[in-house]
Design an enzyme around this catalytic site. Structure first.
Site, PDB file in Angstrom:
ATOM      1  CB  CYS A 253      -0.998   0.022   1.307  1.00 57.48           C
ATOM      2  SG  CYS A 253      -1.790  -1.714   1.500  1.00 57.48           S
TER       3      CYS A 253
ATOM      4  CB  CYS B 273      -0.875   3.928  -3.823  1.00 57.54           C
ATOM      5  SG  CYS B 273      -0.786   3.057  -5.352  1.00 57.54           S
ATOM      6  CG  HIS B 274      -2.709   4.670   0.091  1.00 56.93           C
ATOM      7  ND1 HIS B 274      -3.827   5.452  -0.111  1.00 56.93           N
ATOM      8  CD2 HIS B 274      -3.149   3.497  -0.359  1.00 56.93           C
ATOM      9  CE1 HIS B 274      -4.721   4.799  -0.887  1.00 56.93           C
ATOM     10  NE2 HIS B 274      -4.333   3.365  -1.068  1.00 56.93           N
TER      11      HIS B 274
ATOM     12  CG  MET C 208      -8.754   0.223  -2.879  1.00 56.39           C
ATOM     13  SD  MET C 208      -7.560   0.700  -2.108  1.00 56.39           S
ATOM     14  CE  MET C 208      -7.649  -0.478  -0.815  1.00 56.39           C
TER      15      MET C 208
ATOM     16  CG  HIS D 113       8.029   8.422 -12.253  1.00 58.06           C
ATOM     17  ND1 HIS D 113       7.975   8.201 -10.912  1.00 58.06           N
ATOM     18  CD2 HIS D 113       8.258   7.614 -13.124  1.00 58.06           C
ATOM     19  CE1 HIS D 113       8.354   6.633 -10.796  1.00 58.06           C
ATOM     20  NE2 HIS D 113       8.663   6.449 -12.289  1.00 58.06           N
TER      21      HIS D 113
ATOM     22  CG  HIS E  35       6.981   5.064 -16.574  1.00 58.61           C
ATOM     23  ND1 HIS E  35       7.914   4.551 -17.190  1.00 58.61           N
ATOM     24  CD2 HIS E  35       7.128   5.033 -15.045  1.00 58.61           C
ATOM     25  CE1 HIS E  35       8.708   3.979 -15.867  1.00 58.61           C
ATOM     26  NE2 HIS E  35       8.311   4.451 -14.895  1.00 58.61           N
TER      27      HIS E  35
END
Length: 576
Positions: free
Chosen positions: A81, A84-85, A122, A360, A402
């Site tokens: 997790c 992402c979080h 999610m 990124h 990307h």
């Protein structure tokens, strides 16, 4: 918004997919479009922080958990997790999951959300079988606790982890091997914590060097003598290519999780400094280029481009300027590009450029002046003039760009362009990069191509090639993830040809995802990693760039999960 038991029950039975969004109620089809499976798989990777000791705060309002349950919940969170979080659950690509939000939702609500996922992106951790019902319940209670805080990592910790195995005065005064170093490849062996040094001429493995966990990138010193590799556990290896058998001469751990390393390139500072940026703690460190001795640490914590404080802006990528003694440092969560002048470390000067979230990776245009970096959560490419040290454009492209370092070539209609592929859709965006001779085309998308599909990580060409190669390793369709698309840059309207790289590798069972095209120095070969699981056979496939036919397959039991490949000359000179 709160939901009754009736709503929760209905959500559980609606095609196995919840229509609940943790923060904003019902998500739309458009939300689903902007959260493809490929992006989820890419962002939600495991973190080295899963095994680190952390400080735990006790919240009396949170549901009870045993010490063992909390430890297991923390492990699951950092394995699945945190990407992402965020480490502190403040939100990154995913939404915030802090107690001020989660406590009001309650355990039952959160179990539905974790178990069934949401159309906004999610994953359905429960119905997919990734988490058991007991683990879903565990995680619903865990994210209502106060987030545990990993330890900081300062100069004392870095110095304790710093080791020079061969001092400068004991190293070779000249190259001691017969290798063609310009055509040497550093190949990441992701799951074994190693890099393979492969001779591009003979296709033989020169050495397997033990490194940190899941090496992310390899970078070359300006002189071409030293190779720097950094693992996701923030360990850096400095490899001397002049040795009889190239190997590590110094190492350091600069944090607990990291992705980026770079060296000084400006005239007069060649090989003098190295810099590494970390995910945790959110900071960067400037080191001595020949020994990795830590010299200067700077935090990236601060305000986002939206004028909100963020406690963990991860350093996503770094490049060395060719126009000034500067590093260009990209802070992911804040959307800030930091121009760090290393001329005087005691009086460090930093120019802060507001771009877009979340920054990124990226690379220079063909001239080396303009740096283009993906702000993948904003679907934009930010362009920085490294000579003037200012932002000159924010360009809207496809979903979740990307580019890796991107790809530079001359479009027959629009002139010099830089290209990016996307995680979230099948498009390739071509951006004009010549503000002098092609002013009308500069800093805008001049052409959009369609390739095989979403899930692309890298795009690549070479100044001596007419081909543009695009991988799709994260596409859910095996036929697409096990092949690559190639375009003729002189006839882009013709579309792409599919090259069955995995089939050519001649391997047995396995995912066989094809990742990261990389050219040799001459530009007449392109190398691909055939990436399978740690317990399955992988390979490196070499394709003749002119004929697009198989040239060689490099197989060896030591080639465990090969991913990134970095040709010494091309990396040294920013050739892409």
């Amino acid at each position: 918004m709160f939901f009754s038991d009736k709503h929760i029950k209905a959500a559980r039975t609606f095609l196995g997919v919840t229509v609940i969004s943790l923060l904003a109620g019902t998500a739309t089809a458009q939300d689903k479009k902007h959260a493809p499976d490929a992006e989820i798989k890419y962002q939600a990777g495991s973190s080295p922080l899963a095994s680190e000791p952390m400080h735990q705060n006790i919240n009396p309002k949170a549901p009870p958990m045993t010490v063992a349950e909390f430890a297991r919940g923390r492990q699951i969170y950092f394995e699945r997790c945190a990407g992402c979080h965020g480490v502190l659950r403040k939100g990154a690509t995913g939404k915030p999951l802090t107690p001020d939000i989660t406590l009001g939702k309650g355990t039952e609500y959160l179990k539905v959300f974790i178990g069934y996922g949401s159309p906004a992106g999610m994953p359905n951790w429960g119905t997919s079988g990734e988490l058991s019902p007991a683990e879903v319940d565990l995680m619903a209670r865990y994210i209502q606790q106060e987030p545990p805080s990993p330890p900081e990592f300062g100069i004392k910790e870095m110095e304790a982890a710093w080791k020079v195995s061969i001092p400068l005065d004991k190293r070779p005064k000249k190259k001691m091997n017969s290798l063609n170093l310009d055509n040497l490849f550093s190949v990441t062996l992701r799951d074994s914590g190693e890099v393979a040094l492969i001779d591009g001429d003979s296709k033989k493995i020169v050495n397997i060097v033990k490194t940190g966990y899941a090496v992310h990138i390899s970078r070359m010193s300006k002189s071409g003598r030293y190779l720097f590799v950094i693992g996701r556990d923030a360990k850096i290896n400095l490899i001397d290519l002049w040795m009889e058998k190239p190997d590590t001469v110094a190492e350091i751990k600069v944090g607990l999780e990291a992705r980026s390393v770079e060296t000084s390139k400006y005239k007069g500072y060649e090989d003098k400094y190295a810099i590494a940026g970390t995910y945790w703690p959110p900071q960067y460190v400037i080191m001595d280029g020949g020994t990795l001795k830590p010299l200067k640490i700077a935090s990236t914590r601060g305000m986002t481009v939206d004028q909100e404080y963020h406690p963990e802006p991860r350093v996503a990528s770094i490049v060395g300027s060719h126009y000034h003694p500067e590093f260009i440092v990209n802070a992911k969560e804040t959307g800030k590009i930091l121009i760090v002048n290393y001329k005087d470390l005691d009086n460090l000067k930093t120019t802060e450029i507001s771009a877009a979230r979340f920054l990124h990776d990226g690379g220079f245009d063909a001239t080396g002046r303009y740096f283009l970096v993906a702000a993948n959560a904003s679907d934009k490419i930010a362009v920085v003039d490294s000579k003037e040290d200012k932002l000159i454009a924010l360009i809207t492209v496809g979903k979740t760009p990307h580019p890796g370092r991107g790809a530079n070539f001359v479009d027959p209609r629009y002139g010099p362009v830089w290209a990016t592929s996307h995680l979230g859709d099948e498009t390739i965006s071509l951006i004009g990069t010549d503000p002098k001779k092609h002013k009308d085309n500069a800093w805008k998308v001049v052409r959009t191509l369609k390739a095989q599909g979403g899930g692309s990580l890298f795009i690549k060409t070479h100044p001596k090639s007419k081909n543009l190669w695009v991988d799709t390793p994260l596409n859910p369709d095996a036929k697409i993830s096990q092949s690559v698309a190639v375009f003729d840059v002189n006839n882009l309207e013709k579309g792409f040809e599919v090259i069955p790289v995995a089939e050519w590798a001649g391997l047995g069972e396995g995912a066989k995802r094809i990742v990261q095209p990389e050219y040799n120095k001459a530009g007449d070969e392109v190398w691909f990693s055939v990436w399978s699981a740690k317990n399955q056979q992988s390979a490196v496939v070499v394709v003749d760039d002119k004929t697009r036919k198989l040239k060689a397959v490099i197989k060896d039991p030591k080639l465990i999960t090969p991913t990134g490949k970095f040709n010494v000359y091309n990396t040294q000179h920013d050739v892409y």
